[in-house]
Design an enzyme around this catalytic site. Structure first.
Site, PDB file in Angstrom:
ATOM      1  N   ASP A  58      -7.037   1.029   0.538  1.00 43.61           N
ATOM      2  CA  ASP A  58      -7.067   1.853  -0.656  1.00 43.61           C
ATOM      3  C   ASP A  58      -6.028   1.305  -1.610  1.00 43.61           C
ATOM      4  O   ASP A  58      -4.833   1.383  -1.362  1.00 43.61           O
ATOM      5  CB  ASP A  58      -6.764   3.322  -0.319  1.00 43.61           C
ATOM      6  CG  ASP A  58      -6.899   4.209  -1.546  1.00 43.61           C
ATOM      7  OD1 ASP A  58      -8.042   4.443  -1.969  1.00 43.61           O
ATOM      8  OD2 ASP A  58      -5.877   4.643  -2.084  1.00 43.61           O
ATOM      9  N   GLU A 142     -12.406  -0.936  -2.429  1.00 45.43           N
ATOM     10  CA  GLU A 142     -13.201  -0.093  -3.299  1.00 45.43           C
ATOM     11  C   GLU A 142     -13.370  -0.792  -4.638  1.00 45.43           C
ATOM     12  O   GLU A 142     -12.464  -1.467  -5.100  1.00 45.43           O
ATOM     13  CB  GLU A 142     -12.449   1.216  -3.500  1.00 45.43           C
ATOM     14  CG  GLU A 142     -13.261   2.327  -4.034  1.00 45.43           C
ATOM     15  CD  GLU A 142     -12.527   3.646  -3.832  1.00 45.43           C
ATOM     16  OE1 GLU A 142     -13.143   4.681  -4.021  1.00 45.43           O
ATOM     17  OE2 GLU A 142     -11.332   3.625  -3.486  1.00 45.43           O
ATOM     18  N   ASP A 224      -4.604   8.812   0.218  1.00 45.21           N
ATOM     19  CA  ASP A 224      -4.918   7.390   0.215  1.00 45.21           C
ATOM     20  C   ASP A 224      -5.292   6.891   1.610  1.00 45.21           C
ATOM     21  O   ASP A 224      -6.161   6.030   1.761  1.00 45.21           O
ATOM     22  CB  ASP A 224      -3.737   6.585  -0.334  1.00 45.21           C
ATOM     23  CG  ASP A 224      -3.376   7.009  -1.758  1.00 45.21           C
ATOM     24  OD1 ASP A 224      -4.269   7.531  -2.456  1.00 45.21           O
ATOM     25  OD2 ASP A 224      -2.212   6.828  -2.151  1.00 45.21           O
TER      26      ASP A 224
END
Ligand SMILES: [Zn+2]
Length: 287
Positions: A58, A142, A224
């Site tokens: 993350d 991501e 996170d």
């Protein structure tokens, strides 16, 4: 013969051993300093011991990154210091008389601090992406909707600092170098809003909420870390479905995750691809 400020030993050793070949050199100048970049063809040894491990990353605002195994990688302290200095010099510049010697002087100092800030950031990102690409078999990141987030000014700076796009760019070629795999989750994959323990999807999670609390199974997790674990899970799904990874060539796939979330993989034509032996030392490696 040129004397360099930074050591060129690594390249020189490889050249002596015959495991690298310089293809080109580029001279540039940034903030009153001269740089030489080499394009080098290098033979790399692939690490073989960790090929099966998966890590979800993350990419952060509060931290540089949080890994699914719980590792937190902080933003470099030097970056905060440099940013503070940048703000101070910017204010100073605004006060200086246009065309004055003092203004020119402040301008030069500002350029140097800018360059230093960029260097610190690039160094931190390179350390992160190198360790990810060499220590794990599969790295899942991501694809954040940076455009949408940049409307929030304070956050925008933090996002820019973390250099999301840069992390992905580096990972794309480094995973190819080291024989690992990069999976990029679609920006609509709700990695922050999904419970990594039971799969429940929260309707809304504001940026102010730093903790994920599951209303179904009751798990309480750092926001996170929860996101990183969801990303790591995505890799298992990808492995099962034969979904194309980011650094492999292939057709577009449209898939469903656990019957809940539609994922679409964007064409990866913009991705940088380098063969396993053609490394780019230029801007990235040897400034
Ligand atoms: Zn849950």
């Amino acid at each position: 013969m040129l004397k360099t400020h930074e050591s060129t030993r690594k390249v020189a050793r490889r050249l002596d051993q015959g495991s690298a070949r310089i293809l080109a050199a580029t001279i540039s100048r940034t903030a009153d300093r001269w740089f030489v970049s080499f394009t080098v063809e290098v033979q790399r040894h692939l690490p073989l011991d960790t090929r099966r491990t998966v890590v979800g990353v993350d990419v952060g605002v509060r931290q540089l990154a949080v890994l699914s195994d719980g590792t937190m990688i902080a933003n470099p302290r030097a970056l905060e210091d440099a940013l503070r200095k940048l703000r101070r010099l910017n204010r100073q510049l605004a006060r200086r008389e246009p065309g004055s010697e003092r203004r020119k002087k402040t301008h030069r100092r500002l350029a140097r601090v800018h360059a230093r800030t960029a260097n610190i950031r690039r160094d931190a990102l390179h350390k992160l992406t190198s360790s990810l690409a060499t220590e794990y078999g599969t790295v899942v990141v991501e694809r954040l909707n940076v455009g949408g987030m940049i409307r929030n000014r304070r956050l925008a700076r933090a996002i820019t600092d973390a250099g999301l796009a840069e992390i992905r760019r580096q990972l794309t070629y480094k995973t190819t170098w080291y024989g690992s795999r990069l999976v990029v989750a679609d920006r609509f994959y709700p990695s922050s809003r999904t419970c990594s323990a039971c799969g429940w999807v929260k309707a809304k999670l504001t940026l102010a909420e730093h903790t994920f609390i599951c209303e179904t199974c009751g798990v309480v997790l750092d926001r996170d870390l929860n996101a990183a674990r969801n990303l790591a899970k995505l890799a298992q799904y990808v492995a099962q479905s034969g979904w194309e990874t980011q650094n492999a060539r292939g057709a577009d796939h449209k898939t469903q995750l656990a019957g809940q979330v539609a994922m679409k993989r964007e064409p990866s034509s913009a991705d940088i691809r380098l063969g396993p032996t053609a490394s780019r030392h230029g801007r990235d490696m040897q400034r």
